[in-house]
Design a protein around this motif. Sequence first.
Motif, PDB file in Angstrom:
ATOM      1  N   VAL A 165       0.830  -1.190   0.000  1.00 55.51           N
ATOM      2  CA  VAL A 165       0.000   0.000   0.000  1.00 55.51           C
ATOM      3  C   VAL A 165       0.867   1.242   0.000  1.00 55.51           C
ATOM      4  O   VAL A 165       2.047   1.204   0.321  1.00 55.51           O
ATOM      5  N   ILE A 166       0.261   2.353  -0.355  1.00 58.16           N
ATOM      6  CA  ILE A 166       0.985   3.609  -0.399  1.00 58.16           C
ATOM      7  C   ILE A 166       0.353   4.573   0.589  1.00 58.16           C
ATOM      8  O   ILE A 166      -0.767   4.377   1.050  1.00 58.16           O
ATOM      9  N   THR A 167       1.064   5.618   0.915  1.00 60.14           N
ATOM     10  CA  THR A 167       0.599   6.569   1.916  1.00 60.14           C
ATOM     11  C   THR A 167      -0.424   7.529   1.308  1.00 60.14           C
ATOM     12  O   THR A 167      -0.492   7.694   0.083  1.00 60.14           O
ATOM     13  N   PRO A 168      -1.209   8.205   2.154  1.00 60.15           N
ATOM     14  CA  PRO A 168      -2.156   9.205   1.639  1.00 60.15           C
ATOM     15  C   PRO A 168      -1.464  10.293   0.829  1.00 60.15           C
ATOM     16  O   PRO A 168      -2.005  10.766  -0.176  1.00 60.15           O
ATOM     17  N   GLY A 169      -0.272  10.692   1.264  1.00 60.52           N
ATOM     18  CA  GLY A 169       0.455  11.715   0.524  1.00 60.52           C
ATOM     19  C   GLY A 169       0.807  11.264  -0.880  1.00 60.52           C
ATOM     20  O   GLY A 169       0.738  12.048  -1.837  1.00 60.52           O
ATOM     21  N   GLN A 170       1.189  10.002  -1.009  1.00 59.65           N
ATOM     22  CA  GLN A 170       1.503   9.469  -2.332  1.00 59.65           C
ATOM     23  C   GLN A 170       0.254   9.393  -3.208  1.00 59.65           C
ATOM     24  O   GLN A 170       0.305   9.654  -4.411  1.00 59.65           O
ATOM     25  N   VAL A 171      -0.866   9.024  -2.596  1.00 55.20           N
ATOM     26  CA  VAL A 171      -2.128   8.993  -3.340  1.00 55.20           C
ATOM     27  C   VAL A 171      -2.468  10.388  -3.850  1.00 55.20           C
ATOM     28  O   VAL A 171      -2.867  10.573  -5.009  1.00 55.20           O
ATOM     29  N   GLU A 172      -2.315  11.390  -2.999  1.00 58.13           N
ATOM     30  CA  GLU A 172      -2.621  12.768  -3.395  1.00 58.13           C
ATOM     31  C   GLU A 172      -1.745  13.227  -4.555  1.00 58.13           C
ATOM     32  O   GLU A 172      -2.216  13.943  -5.451  1.00 58.13           O
ATOM     33  N   THR A 178      -2.645  13.089 -12.212  1.00 59.21           N
ATOM     34  CA  THR A 178      -3.673  12.568 -13.116  1.00 59.21           C
ATOM     35  C   THR A 178      -4.585  13.683 -13.612  1.00 59.21           C
ATOM     36  O   THR A 178      -4.890  13.775 -14.806  1.00 59.21           O
ATOM     37  N   ILE A 179      -5.023  14.538 -12.688  1.00 61.59           N
ATOM     38  CA  ILE A 179      -5.881  15.655 -13.088  1.00 61.59           C
ATOM     39  C   ILE A 179      -5.134  16.604 -14.015  1.00 61.59           C
ATOM     40  O   ILE A 179      -5.673  17.071 -15.026  1.00 61.59           O
ATOM     41  N   LYS A 180      -3.876  16.879 -13.706  1.00 60.60           N
ATOM     42  CA  LYS A 180      -3.084  17.781 -14.544  1.00 60.60           C
ATOM     43  C   LYS A 180      -2.968  17.252 -15.971  1.00 60.60           C
ATOM     44  O   LYS A 180      -3.050  18.010 -16.944  1.00 60.60           O
ATOM     45  N   GLN A 181      -2.804  15.940 -16.109  1.00 65.27           N
ATOM     46  CA  GLN A 181      -2.639  15.343 -17.430  1.00 65.27           C
ATOM     47  C   GLN A 181      -3.955  15.251 -18.202  1.00 65.27           C
ATOM     48  O   GLN A 181      -3.973  15.400 -19.425  1.00 65.27           O
ATOM     49  N   ALA A 182      -5.056  15.013 -17.490  1.00 65.12           N
ATOM     50  CA  ALA A 182      -6.325  14.742 -18.172  1.00 65.12           C
ATOM     51  C   ALA A 182      -7.236  15.957 -18.298  1.00 65.12           C
ATOM     52  O   ALA A 182      -8.090  16.002 -19.190  1.00 65.12           O
ATOM     53  N   ASP A 183      -7.071  16.946 -17.426  1.00 67.22           N
ATOM     54  CA  ASP A 183      -7.978  18.098 -17.377  1.00 67.22           C
ATOM     55  C   ASP A 183      -7.624  19.100 -18.476  1.00 67.22           C
ATOM     56  O   ASP A 183      -6.719  19.916 -18.329  1.00 67.22           O
ATOM     57  N   LEU A 184      -8.370  19.052 -19.563  1.00 68.25           N
ATOM     58  CA  LEU A 184      -8.066  19.901 -20.717  1.00 68.25           C
ATOM     59  C   LEU A 184      -8.655  21.299 -20.608  1.00 68.25           C
ATOM     60  O   LEU A 184      -8.141  22.238 -21.211  1.00 68.25           O
ATOM     61  N   ASP A 185      -9.746  21.456 -19.851  1.00 72.82           N
ATOM     62  CA  ASP A 185     -10.402  22.767 -19.783  1.00 72.82           C
ATOM     63  C   ASP A 185     -10.074  23.543 -18.510  1.00 72.82           C
ATOM     64  O   ASP A 185     -10.603  24.630 -18.280  1.00 72.82           O
ATOM     65  N   GLY A 186      -9.223  22.983 -17.664  1.00 72.42           N
ATOM     66  CA  GLY A 186      -8.739  23.717 -16.503  1.00 72.42           C
ATOM     67  C   GLY A 186      -9.718  23.898 -15.368  1.00 72.42           C
ATOM     68  O   GLY A 186      -9.555  24.807 -14.546  1.00 72.42           O
ATOM     69  N   ASP A 187     -10.724  23.014 -15.257  1.00 70.49           N
ATOM     70  CA  ASP A 187     -11.701  23.168 -14.172  1.00 70.49           C
ATOM     71  C   ASP A 187     -11.385  22.287 -12.964  1.00 70.49           C
ATOM     72  O   ASP A 187     -12.202  22.156 -12.054  1.00 70.49           O
ATOM     73  N   ALA A 188     -10.205  21.673 -12.958  1.00 72.31           N
ATOM     74  CA  ALA A 188      -9.737  20.830 -11.852  1.00 72.31           C
ATOM     75  C   ALA A 188     -10.559  19.556 -11.694  1.00 72.31           C
ATOM     76  O   ALA A 188     -10.538  18.922 -10.639  1.00 72.31           O
TER      77      ALA A 188
END
Length: 214
Positions: A165-172, A178-188
């Motif tokens: 398992v990984i820590t909460p910080g690593q999950v964050e 993931t959001i930075k790579q997939a979010d094309l319109d910048g709405d987070a």
Amino acid sequence: MGGVQSELLHKNLEKYQAATFLSRSEIIHIHRLYLKHGGQDDEESRLSWQNVVRIPQLDQNPFKKRICHVFSEDSSGNLTFLEFLEMFSVFHESAPLGTKIHHAFRIYDFNDDGKIDAADLFEVVSRLCGRKDDNEECFADDAPLSDLDEAQVHAEEGEVQARSVITPGQVEEIVKKTIKQADLDGDACISYYEFYSVVARSHTFLDSFRIWFN
């Protein structure tokens, strides 16, 4: 009807074949599974989600309760036979990519608001990485990863072998990237179309988004 003992299947087997991506023999197998776990031989009764998640095809799936929620029309998680059949159909290897992506998006959209935000992704990543499943809360807080590889944890239904398992910080951090790579319109958030664009290019999605009969 080739040995089919169900009145429901006698009347509707051809209709079920036409409406799903399943073969005749697979529908019969799924119907037997439904009855074995407490379902009734009709289209109105519902099998409780507590029984659905115990079927061999779902019992180790970290999204099993969420899957029940998505496939139950009333969002109770309890499934009619038709909903149970649809679940198997969507996860079948013959189901089209678009059908699978549509349902994957709904499963990952934990708060059902039509988009995948950071909170949704935290739930998804936590399950995919072994921090959570639908039986347990986080297995450990911030313990070092190396200390957890061989550990054992105790779930509500008995002792299970711990996953890495990984820590909460690593999950964050994974969530942010993931959001930075997939979010094309910048709405987070990740919209359905942004999700589709990412998942459709995945080489592993079709193999992973399946329910195996054996």
